[in-house]
Write a protein that holds these residues in place. Sequence first.
Motif, PDB file in Angstrom:
ATOM      1  N   VAL A   1      -6.064   5.390  -9.402  1.00  0.00           N
ATOM      2  CA  VAL A   1      -6.068   5.823  -8.258  1.00  0.00           C
ATOM      3  C   VAL A   1      -5.325   5.529  -7.025  1.00  0.00           C
ATOM      4  CG1 VAL A   1      -8.083   5.541  -7.464  1.00  0.00           C
ATOM      5  CG2 VAL A   1      -7.123   7.674  -6.646  1.00  0.00           C
ATOM      6  N   GLY A   2      -4.354   5.997  -6.491  1.00  0.00           N
ATOM      7  CA  GLY A   2      -3.510   5.369  -5.507  1.00  0.00           C
ATOM      8  C   GLY A   2      -2.241   4.659  -5.992  1.00  0.00           C
ATOM      9  N   PHE A   3      -1.991   4.746  -7.415  1.00  0.00           N
ATOM     10  CA  PHE A   3      -1.207   4.186  -7.826  1.00  0.00           C
ATOM     11  C   PHE A   3       0.213   4.751  -7.245  1.00  0.00           C
ATOM     12  CE2 PHE A   3       2.656   4.638 -10.632  1.00  0.00           C
ATOM     13  CZ  PHE A   3       2.652   3.221 -11.118  1.00  0.00           C
ATOM     14  N   LEU A   4       0.650   5.833  -7.253  1.00  0.00           N
ATOM     15  CA  LEU A   4       1.986   6.412  -6.871  1.00  0.00           C
ATOM     16  C   LEU A   4       2.023   6.042  -5.495  1.00  0.00           C
ATOM     17  CD1 LEU A   4       4.545   8.029  -8.149  1.00  0.00           C
ATOM     18  CD2 LEU A   4       3.452   9.707  -7.310  1.00  0.00           C
ATOM     19  N   GLU A   5       1.087   6.262  -4.614  1.00  0.00           N
ATOM     20  CA  GLU A   5       1.282   6.178  -3.224  1.00  0.00           C
ATOM     21  C   GLU A   5       1.598   4.652  -2.932  1.00  0.00           C
ATOM     22  OE1 GLU A   5      -1.819   5.687   0.712  1.00  0.00           O
ATOM     23  OE2 GLU A   5      -2.503   6.449  -1.083  1.00  0.00           O
ATOM     24  N   HIS A   6       0.928   3.525  -3.745  1.00  0.00           N
ATOM     25  CA  HIS A   6       1.403   2.233  -3.204  1.00  0.00           C
ATOM     26  C   HIS A   6       2.380   1.741  -3.917  1.00  0.00           C
ATOM     27  CE1 HIS A   6      -2.360   1.478  -1.118  1.00  0.00           C
ATOM     28  NE2 HIS A   6      -3.026   2.003  -2.095  1.00  0.00           N
ATOM     29  N   ALA A   7       3.026   2.377  -5.252  1.00  0.00           N
ATOM     30  CA  ALA A   7       4.179   1.836  -5.697  1.00  0.00           C
ATOM     31  C   ALA A   7       5.415   2.049  -5.003  1.00  0.00           C
ATOM     32  CB  ALA A   7       4.296   2.408  -7.093  1.00  0.00           C
ATOM     33  N   VAL A   8       5.131   3.456  -4.387  1.00  0.00           N
ATOM     34  CA  VAL A   8       6.468   3.857  -3.717  1.00  0.00           C
ATOM     35  C   VAL A   8       6.344   3.085  -2.268  1.00  0.00           C
ATOM     36  CG1 VAL A   8       7.209   5.719  -2.404  1.00  0.00           C
ATOM     37  CG2 VAL A   8       6.464   6.050  -4.479  1.00  0.00           C
ATOM     38  N   ALA A   9       5.272   3.054  -1.573  1.00  0.00           N
ATOM     39  CA  ALA A   9       5.179   2.461  -0.376  1.00  0.00           C
ATOM     40  C   ALA A   9       5.707   0.995  -0.308  1.00  0.00           C
ATOM     41  CB  ALA A   9       3.679   2.437   0.210  1.00  0.00           C
ATOM     42  N   GLU A  10       5.428   0.070  -1.401  1.00  0.00           N
ATOM     43  CA  GLU A  10       5.698  -1.122  -1.335  1.00  0.00           C
ATOM     44  C   GLU A  10       7.190  -1.179  -1.690  1.00  0.00           C
ATOM     45  OE1 GLU A  10       4.919  -4.656  -4.760  1.00  0.00           O
ATOM     46  OE2 GLU A  10       3.486  -4.431  -3.116  1.00  0.00           O
ATOM     47  N   ASN A  11       7.811  -0.147  -2.210  1.00  0.00           N
ATOM     48  CA  ASN A  11       9.231  -0.400  -2.814  1.00  0.00           C
ATOM     49  C   ASN A  11      10.170   0.238  -1.766  1.00  0.00           C
ATOM     50  OD1 ASN A  11       9.338  -1.991  -5.571  1.00  0.00           O
ATOM     51  ND2 ASN A  11       7.690  -0.682  -5.509  1.00  0.00           N
ATOM     52  N   ILE A  12       9.473   1.113  -1.077  1.00  0.00           N
ATOM     53  CA  ILE A  12      10.543   1.886  -0.284  1.00  0.00           C
ATOM     54  C   ILE A  12      10.231   1.463   1.167  1.00  0.00           C
ATOM     55  CG2 ILE A  12      11.036   4.249   0.669  1.00  0.00           C
ATOM     56  CD1 ILE A  12      11.636   3.877  -2.120  1.00  0.00           C
ATOM     57  N   TYR A  13       9.161   1.479   1.758  1.00  0.00           N
ATOM     58  CA  TYR A  13       9.023   1.250   3.239  1.00  0.00           C
ATOM     59  C   TYR A  13       9.451  -0.392   3.679  1.00  0.00           C
ATOM     60  CZ  TYR A  13       5.552   4.864   3.310  1.00  0.00           C
ATOM     61  OH  TYR A  13       5.100   6.376   3.059  1.00  0.00           O
TER      62      TYR A  13
END
Length: 681
Positions: A225-237
């Motif tokens: 749970v939370g995978f997509l949120e953190h995968a995107v946040a780390e690589n985009i923000y």
Amino acid sequence: MVERENGETSGPRVSRRGVFGVGAAALAAAGVGVGLGGCADDDQVRPSATPTDPSDHIRAANQRAAETLPFSDTADFADADRGFVTALEPGTITDDQGKVVWDNDSYGFLREPCPQSAHPSLWRHSQLTVKQGLYEIAPGFYQIRGLDLSNMTLVEGDTGVVVIDPLISAETAAAGLALYRAHRGNRPVTGLIYSHSHVDHFGGALGVTTRQDVAEGRCPVLAPVGFLEHAVAENIYAGTAMARRAAYMYGAALPRGPKGQIGAGLGQTTSLGTVTLIEPTVDIVRTDQEETIDGVRMVFQLTPGTEAPSEMNFYFPDRRVLCMAENATHTMHNILTLRGALVRDPHVWSKYLTDSINRYGRASDVVFSSHHWPVWGTERIVEFLSAQRDLYGYLNDQTLRLLNKGYVGAEIAELIQLPPELTKTWSTQGYYGSVSHNVKAIYQRYMGWFDGNPAHLWEHPPVESAKRHVEAMGGAKEVLKKAQRAYDAGDYRWVAQMVNYVVFADPTDTTAKHLQASAFEQLAYGAENATWRNFYLSGAHELRNGSFGTPIQANSTDLLTAISVEQAFDAMSLRVDGPKAWGLRLVTDWRFRDEADRTHRAELRNGVLVHYDRRPDDGLPAPDATIVLTRAALSRAFLAGGDLREAVRSGEIAIEGNAAALAQLPELFDKPDPGFAIVTP
């Protein structure tokens, strides 16, 4: 050296192994890093325009390390070779355009004895991580190693194979799957598991399955749970900055060889292929959640806040096999990775490892992770996991003990030494993390960047500070004379600090840049830690040759497409040039065709892009314009460098109201710089 009332000291401290702490890069043996040893008889500065040879100080320090490390223990080599089936021949992988995205064969020099330009412990570790090919680790369990920074594991089910962590690139993942199929038959991929939210564990997804197979239910995709949120946040923000620093950390652009890049601690380096992402279809939301895919039964343990914000271990109870994701590998890991990330929690990391041991470890015959090689036998598994547990627990507890005595992070990093049992255990050596930077990260987690000394509260920024330091020390010429003396004495840490002032005060000073590069190279040659070595060598390379930029793609199309509406607007807000937008007030509504006509409002005011979902009949004033589009169109046009005007002309984006209002927005966006300076201002 300052002595405290309690008898503990701050300042350089030499351990019995001759390093500052265990796994730190600056070697103290033979005076390296502490200013001991003889000085040159003259003050002549002797910079080198080409990479230097290891100095006598480094040679002596590496020799001392070789004499004190337990090289007679070769169990890791037996484990790394166990179950070998075949290698990829040749060990190179290319993309559709013929570009080489992976080249394991370039590390052939690691077959030779350790040179004097490499720490013997790191050389040994790279000889293990360079091993590549297909391995059978248990009946029905196969691993692909050495085809990327990470491993891909394949578990045979009733009708096909379940893939765990499909590497960084689609090309390397496809090559690994093809190698497996060449020996086990053309089994379909019937499941995909992401153990956590770092790109080396999901980036190759489209190399092993298709979006159609996932959409039609033939290949479920599981993630914590939370995978997509953190995968995107780390690589985009913060993706651009992280990717640029990752180029230093993994050394992907460095020459390979005894005086160059020899590994990255977790593996050899990062592949340079196509990063992809397929969104999970099944969330693991609790520990002990059980799922069965293609007849393969798994029990999951959520471990958020350990090596990743979203991570999980999992156990195969019918096979007595345990997967530890990246929570237990054959190295000290990072509490804060040098590329940048959220600071991890070593306390909960240690607690989760205890839980792993008690839940699964004592009932396992083999444990594997998504890096390095497995461990077999219940007793050895428990000991391996216990050593990892003790490592993170000790670093956390002792940092806090000394922090509460008033020591600051830089002091604690010099004071802490690991217990003897951990210093002689290969799997706790600092090839990827180090005592030095992990302790500073723990200090940062609890106390932040400020050490409490008012002198450090409002220091000048790097360039202005450098100019003042150089002037105070008598000018650049005098600083370089002192630095040369320190270099001859083997005090490379002090050289790097002094010469950094000259480089930042005057980045055109070639003499200073070459001397700094030479100091970095000496520190690299003595580093047990692969990422420290790569950072030092990358800095030296750029000082001598200029920026090599960012070899690995920071924001892939798949990642951008996968982000939510909220994350897309968050990412857009991070690009707004605040001062340029001060005088503009703009209100827009964004209606998404693919999200049940969801409407999201964005207000630009005071240089801030505020955004939120609209509610029916919320009574808000009318917007300047309403934009009708899909989530993917939003990402393409505003984050992925797409052509907004073409999207409007084609009908992909429709505008109701003042079209000119929308046209103003992209003009206010700043562009990230993937080649920003690091070792120069």
